[in-house]
Design a protein around this motif. Structure first.
Motif, short mmCIF file in Angstrom:
data_model
loop_
_atom_site.label_atom_id
_atom_site.label_comp_id
_atom_site.label_asym_id
_atom_site.label_seq_id
_atom_site.Cartn_x
_atom_site.Cartn_y
_atom_site.Cartn_z
N GLY A 616 6.27 25.64 42.25
CA GLY A 616 7.32 27.12 41.85
C GLY A 616 8.92 26.22 41.04
O GLY A 616 8.76 25.96 40.58
N HIS A 617 9.99 27.51 41.71
CA HIS A 617 11.11 27.68 40.82
C HIS A 617 11.97 26.56 41.50
O HIS A 617 12.89 26.09 41.26
CB HIS A 617 11.44 28.69 40.24
CG HIS A 617 11.30 29.89 42.01
ND1 HIS A 617 11.87 29.29 43.17
CD2 HIS A 617 11.03 31.24 42.12
CE1 HIS A 617 12.01 29.98 43.63
NE2 HIS A 617 11.39 31.00 43.61
N GLY A 618 11.45 26.35 42.63
CA GLY A 618 12.17 25.40 43.18
C GLY A 618 13.25 25.69 44.20
O GLY A 618 14.18 24.28 44.95
N ILE A 619 13.73 26.96 43.90
CA ILE A 619 15.41 27.82 44.03
C ILE A 619 15.57 27.86 45.79
O ILE A 619 14.09 28.29 45.95
CB ILE A 619 16.30 28.78 43.53
CG1 ILE A 619 15.57 28.44 41.56
CG2 ILE A 619 16.97 29.50 43.82
CD1 ILE A 619 16.36 29.41 41.38
N GLY A 620 16.31 27.53 46.49
CA GLY A 620 16.31 27.96 48.08
C GLY A 620 15.28 27.18 48.78
O GLY A 620 15.14 26.34 48.50
N MET A 621 15.10 27.41 49.34
CA MET A 621 14.09 26.64 50.90
C MET A 621 12.90 26.33 50.02
O MET A 621 12.14 27.49 49.51
CB MET A 621 14.28 27.39 52.19
CG MET A 621 12.57 27.29 53.10
SD MET A 621 13.14 27.68 54.45
CE MET A 621 11.68 29.52 54.51
N SER A 622 12.21 25.11 50.21
CA SER A 622 11.18 25.00 49.96
C SER A 622 10.47 25.19 51.53
O SER A 622 10.65 24.67 52.63
CB SER A 622 11.29 23.16 49.55
OG SER A 622 9.79 22.49 49.75
N GLN A 623 8.99 25.80 51.63
CA GLN A 623 8.14 25.75 52.20
C GLN A 623 7.69 24.88 53.25
O GLN A 623 7.11 24.56 54.23
CB GLN A 623 7.23 27.12 51.84
CG GLN A 623 7.67 28.54 51.40
CD GLN A 623 6.78 29.46 50.81
OE1 GLN A 623 6.13 28.66 49.73
NE2 GLN A 623 6.33 30.55 51.68
N TYR A 624 7.41 23.97 52.02
CA TYR A 624 6.08 22.52 52.30
C TYR A 624 7.95 22.35 53.09
O TYR A 624 7.67 21.14 54.15
CB TYR A 624 5.42 21.95 51.41
CG TYR A 624 4.00 22.26 50.98
CD1 TYR A 624 3.69 21.79 52.30
CD2 TYR A 624 4.23 23.07 50.29
CE1 TYR A 624 2.18 21.83 52.43
CE2 TYR A 624 2.43 23.52 49.90
CZ TYR A 624 1.48 23.24 50.64
OH TYR A 624 0.39 23.79 51.13
N GLY A 625 9.29 21.81 52.60
CA GLY A 625 9.96 20.77 52.86
C GLY A 625 10.87 21.55 54.54
O GLY A 625 10.39 20.82 55.84
N ALA A 626 10.14 22.97 54.71
CA ALA A 626 10.48 23.39 55.94
C ALA A 626 9.51 23.15 56.97
O ALA A 626 9.99 22.55 58.47
CB ALA A 626 10.59 25.08 55.88
N GLU A 627 8.37 22.84 56.03
CA GLU A 627 7.09 22.25 57.15
C GLU A 627 7.39 21.13 58.13
O GLU A 627 7.24 20.84 58.89
CB GLU A 627 6.01 22.92 57.10
CG GLU A 627 5.01 22.10 57.59
CD GLU A 627 5.14 22.56 59.47
OE1 GLU A 627 3.83 21.80 60.11
OE2 GLU A 627 5.57 23.47 59.26
N GLY A 628 7.90 20.51 56.86
CA GLY A 628 8.89 18.87 57.08
C GLY A 628 9.46 18.54 57.83
O GLY A 628 8.92 17.81 58.85
N GLY A 629 10.55 19.68 57.59
CA GLY A 629 11.74 19.11 58.40
C GLY A 629 11.65 20.10 59.91
O GLY A 629 12.06 19.04 60.72
N ALA A 630 10.02 20.82 60.31
CA ALA A 630 10.10 20.91 61.68
C ALA A 630 9.05 19.54 62.16
O ALA A 630 9.71 19.19 63.55
CB ALA A 630 9.55 21.98 61.15
N ARG A 631 8.26 19.55 61.66
CA ARG A 631 7.51 17.71 61.99
C ARG A 631 8.53 16.53 62.13
O ARG A 631 8.04 15.88 63.37
CB ARG A 631 6.78 16.98 60.92
CG ARG A 631 5.48 18.84 60.23
CD ARG A 631 4.63 18.53 59.50
NE ARG A 631 3.02 19.18 59.37
CZ ARG A 631 1.94 18.82 59.73
NH1 ARG A 631 1.62 17.45 60.17
NH2 ARG A 631 1.24 19.97 59.75
N ALA A 632 9.69 16.83 61.63
CA ALA A 632 10.61 16.00 61.92
C ALA A 632 11.83 16.15 62.66
O ALA A 632 12.84 15.18 63.15
CB ALA A 632 11.59 15.28 60.14
#
Length: 967
Positions: A616-632
């Motif tokens: 994707g365009h990569g701007i703002g929130m990464s959806q996979y990044g949000a899930e990774g953060g939640a898992r952390a």
């Protein structure tokens, strides 16, 4: 006659738990057809043949006499007419048959088949119309399949109560081949023997390799497969294989529709991929939320007049009791889900209008000594099952809560030797109903996003890395979160700036034990147009500031969820340093040098091999990044702070108007129902619409342009096969249907459910065309977005972050300059109406109710994309910065790193002015991450000239996942 023959070779498949690929899989709510794999397993052959449409005529006397059942109450006529028919046709040997279509087959139509076996034709057999699952699973509407054992000829007829024109009607026949044998998986604690997907030869490589999960399992729905009851034990695996092939290649689903299948010999087969002990969303009930939070168990056979065997019943008891024990579900009682109140063990007919699971099995569910009684007995420690319960392994001891805030609880327990992981179960009920589940590889777990002043109960068990249970749960411990008032803290003291650069300020303060701190920053002593920044601990740095500028800062304590715990401190005054000319020149030179790359000539293979990061365009929130953060262990507010630095949390309520792009007609047509109103938008006047007219039930209502003057509209209704105008109504301007929910009739598919209001909107005053617009509350709109944008089985904190971002994106789009605010596709953000909603995402929306991201007191541009690849991209706003994203790199994200081959001819075809492509060279990057970051400028050299394009141009033209690539 056109036919299509698809040969599938099925690969062994273990328990697949990795979430794969594109966000588009769940955005669109439509799973993709599998590719073909080749190995030594038996072929599964799926053949499809067109079923010709019959010209509309009045039913013959024979057809009237032959009508085998009364129509539904919504259909006024008892006559049937044939609308499509395939004459008896020779077919290569097959064992299963089903019928599918694109559109045009009414829900109450009769779809019948007959087949030839050993030279003799069967009687006509009615196949159950299974269109309910189309909008929950996607793909093609169709029937349930029929197992016929062995046949070499087929005939089809479709009969309806009114003139109909089926589109793209096909009959699918399946030859599943023969397997040499199947082996049950060794049972875990309490688990009955289950034949794995690899053992029955499941097809691999589908969209269900990225399974969708519900937040929990709340009950079981019992089905039957339909078809012959006279199969042999060795036939069972073939029936399961054939069912999967029909679901995937006839219905275009991603996998088999059931979670489990049980044959008359008591063999249990693993169904849809994703884990036998996990709440895998399947496609069994015809109701999206029910599919997500129940287990679908299909008994193999037809049970209208034939009872299930004792072995089948015992296996069903064992399976249901094992899963209910795992999720602490009682065998009896009810719960509400998907607009239904269901028994914990329910039949398919309790969810939608169907005969499934057959009268005999349905009666067994509630009979004395039946399924519910036997599961209840087994859960209580009795002998209600068929196989008993194996002894458990070591149960974790010492579970206790070590820390509590108003929104979080931390638990710890003693180590169990050899335990790979632990699972914590949390509920507000001592019976552990409606529990949530959390995995931990350590000996403690902090659970955030809880309600203040609330008592919780927790248990812990040991599990394998794949989620298989290794022990029973421990005894429950109870603990309460702190009340919001008891968590108030003193105002922080000692705020000062410890370092300054031309673009950043570092601060420190005296820590006072608060969960978090918020700094308010402004260029004005009155703190107007301030930005807000959250920190843990006793220090923090704010970057992205203006050089040589005076700032004012204040600090307060807050909860993890942003709730204020203290007032602000007094402000401190500090200035950023002035930028030096030499520093600016040095930075620019460094960026240019780092960005340049060597020119690469077209390889001898005539194909470039690209490597890249993100999707994707990569701007703002990464959806996979949000899930990774939640898992952390990160809270949703931490996730939002990271991806949208400088924003704050505000609130917004109201109404939003979403364009329904799937309705390409000028009409707004809905199914009849009670409680409907018509509202004239300009005047606000309403008209209550009746359920029946002239003693006949109203089947449909429609707002249409007036035939004689399309600048005006009229209201029509249908109680039979013909339409009539309601009370000679005509008007100018927009009008809308209103009810709690309505089923919109779409031109190319089944109905779709929407909430509140469906408007016939004029693009401009005096227009002759119309658009369909769904007007509803911002909260209900957000419910219809979140589960379309991310998997509903993701961590609650990731879902909450998505809910706030989606709500914010919608609110920012609200405008008075056109007849709708936002579209429902990826051009805006994907919105699926009430059909898209899921229990877990609804909880996330409710937990963040009204919250939006703000900047300067206004809604922020909360852009998001699937995967950042490890570094987000800079956007158009001050808070859309390029930020490092370590959370994006987790095992379930197949988009973090990717490769793709692109032929030189593909590139040449997109930019033909350059002639024959000779070489490519990246001339500029954004400077963030591997290879110098995302490509911002790419030079294409060809025989006729040179063309410079952006990285995003290359991404689109070359079919790459992102603009962050090298070659």
């Amino acid at each position: 006659m056109r036919s299509r023959r698809v040969i599938l070779r099925f690969l062994p498949l273990g328990l697949v738990t990795i979430l794969l690929g594109s966000v588009m899989v769940w955005q669109n709510g439509v799973e993709r057809r599998l590719g073909e794999d080749v190995n030594t397993s038996p072929e599964v052959v799926v053949s499809e043949h067109d079923v010709p449409v019959v010209a509309a005529t009045e039913p013959s006397k024979a057809e009237k006499r032959a009508a085998p059942r009364a129509p539904s109450s919504a259909v006024p006529s008892t006559s049937l007419r044939t609308v499509a028919e395939l004459a008896p046709t020779d077919i290569k040997s097959f064992s299963m048959v089903g019928v599918t279509w694109r559109s045009g087959v009414p829900n109450d139509a009769e779809v019948e088949v007959k087949w030839r076996h050993d030279g003799s034709w069967s009687r006509w057999t009615d196949l159950h119309n299974d269109v309910e699952n189309t909008w929950t699973e996607g793909g093609r509407p169709g029937t349930e399949p029929q197992w016929v054992d062995q046949a070499d000829g087929v005939a089809v007829r479709v009969r309806a109560h009114e003139p109909s024109t089926p589109r793209d009607l096909r009959v699918a026949t399946v030859d599943p081949g023969k397997l040499s044998g199947t082996t049950p998986v060794a049972a875990a604690v309490g688990q009955p023997p289950i034949i794995s997907r690899s053992s029955w030869g499941a097809k691999n490589g589908s969209g269900c390799d990225a399974p969708k999960y519900g937040s929990t399992t709340r009950g079981a729905v019992i089905h039957h497969t339909a078809g012959s009851n006279s199969y042999t034990k060795s036939d069972s695996a073939s029936i399961v294989r054939a069912t999967q092939a029909y679901h995937m290649n006839g219905r275009d689903w991603c996998d088999i529709g059931y979670n489990f299948l049980i044959d008359k010999y008591g063999q249990i087969f693993e169904g849809r991929a994703g884990g036998i002990d996990k709440p895998v969303r399947a496609a069994h009930s015809g109701n999206g939320p029910v599919n997500e939070e129940t287990m679908g168990v299909s008994l193999m056979g037809t049970f209208t007049s034939t009872d299930a065997t004792a072995a089948m019943k015992s296996a069903t008891v064992d399976l249901v009791a094992w899963r209910f024990s795992d999720y602490n579900i009682p065998a009896k009682g009810t719960y509400s889900l998907g607009g239904k109140t269901l028994n914990r063990i329910a039949g398919h007919r309790n969810v939608v209008s169907t005969e499934c699971p057959g009268a005999k099995v349905y009666a067994w569910l509630s009979a004395s000594g039946g399924l519910r009684d036997r599961v209840e007995d087994l859960l209580a420690g009795g002998g209600g099952g068929g196989g008993g319960t194996p002894t458990g392994t070591a149960v974790p001891t010492g579970l206790k809560s070590t820390a509590q805030t108003s929104t979080s609880l931390t638990f710890a327990w003693n180590k169990v030797a050899g335990a790979p992981q632990y699972r914590v179960q949390l509920s507000t009920s001592s019976s552990m109903s409606n529990a949530t589940y959390y995995r931990s590889v350590g000996l403690d777990e902090t659970i955030t996003g809880l309600k203040p002043g609330t008592k919780y109960y927790a248990k812990v068990r040991t599990i394998e890395m794949d989620g298989t249970n290794l022990s029973p749960y421990s005894s429950a411990v109870s603990v309460s979160t702190k009340s919001a008032s008891s968590s108030k803290t003193d105002v922080p003291t000692g705020l000062k700036s410890t370092a300054q650069t031309s673009t950043s300020l570092s601060f420190s303060w005296n820590e006072n034990g608060a969960p978090r701190y918020r700094i308010q920053l402004s260029t004005s002593s009155s703190m107007s147009n301030a930005t807000y920044h959250r920190f843990y601990g006793k220090s923090g740095t704010i970057s992205g500031l203006k050089a040589g500028t005076t700032y004012y800062a204040k600090i307060r304590t807050i909860e993890d969820d942003g709730t204020n715990l203290s007032n602000y401190s007094s402000s401190v005054k500090i200035a950023t340093k002035k930028a030096s000319a030499s520093a600016v020149k040095t930075t620019a030179a460094t960026t240019t040098t780092a960005a340049a790359s060597k020119s690469v000539a077209v390889p001898s293979s005539k194909s470039f091999s690209f490597k890249g990061h993100g999707y994707g365009h990569g701007i703002g929130m990464s959806q996979y990044g949000a899930e990774g953060g939640a898992r952390a262990g990160k809270s949703y507010t931490s996730i939002l702070d990271h991806f949208y630095p400088g924003t704050g949390l505000g609130s917004k309520s109201g109404t939003i108007r979403a364009l329904v792009t799937a309705d390409s007609t000028d009409s707004v047509m809905i199914e009849g129902r009670s409680g409907l109103k018509l509202r004239y938008v300009a005047s606000g006047k309403t008209l209550t619409l009746p359920d029946s007219i002239g003693g006949k039930k109203v089947i449909r209502w429609s707002i249409d342009p007036l035939a004689s003057d399309k600048k005006k509209s009229t209201l029509r209704y249908r109680t039979s096969s013909t339409w009539a105008t309601y009370k000679s109504t005509t008007w100018t301007g927009a009008a809308q249907f209103e009810a709690s929910t309505m089923d919109l009739v779409l031109p190319s598919g089944p109905d779709r459910t929407y909430r509140t209001a469906l408007r016939s909107a004029l693009p401009k005053s005096g227009a002759t065309n119309r658009d369909t617009v769904n007007a509803l509350s911002i909260e209900n709109y957000t419910r219809g977005v979140v589960a379309r944008e991310v998997p509903s089985g993701w961590h609650a904190e990731a879902l909450k972050a998505q809910a706030v971002a989606a709500r914010t994106y919608g609110v920012r789009a609200i405008t008075s300059s056109r007849h709708y605010d936002i579209c429902d596709t990826t051009s805006c953000q994907v919105y699926g109406g009430a059909d898209a909603e899921a229990a877990s995402t609804d909880k996330a929306v409710s937990a963040t109710a009204g919250k939006i991201l703000t900047y300067g007191g206004k809604p922020a541009l909360a852009q998001f994309s699937s995967s950042s690849g490890g570094y987000s991209a800079e956007g158009s706003q001050p808070y859309l910065k390029a930020v490092s994203d370590p959370w994006d790199d987790w095992s379930g994200n197949a988009n973090h790193d990717w490769t793709k081959s692109v032929s030189a001819s593909t590139i040449q075809s997109k930019y033909s002015s350059i002639g024959t492509l000779k070489s490519m060279q990246v001339t500029k990057r954004n400077g963030h991450g591997d290879w110098g970051g995302r490509v911002t400028s790419l030079e294409l050299k060809g025989s006729k000239g040179t063309k410079t394009i952006s990285g995003n141009d290359a991404r689109s033209a070359f079919g790459l996942k992102s603009s962050w690539f090298t070659f």
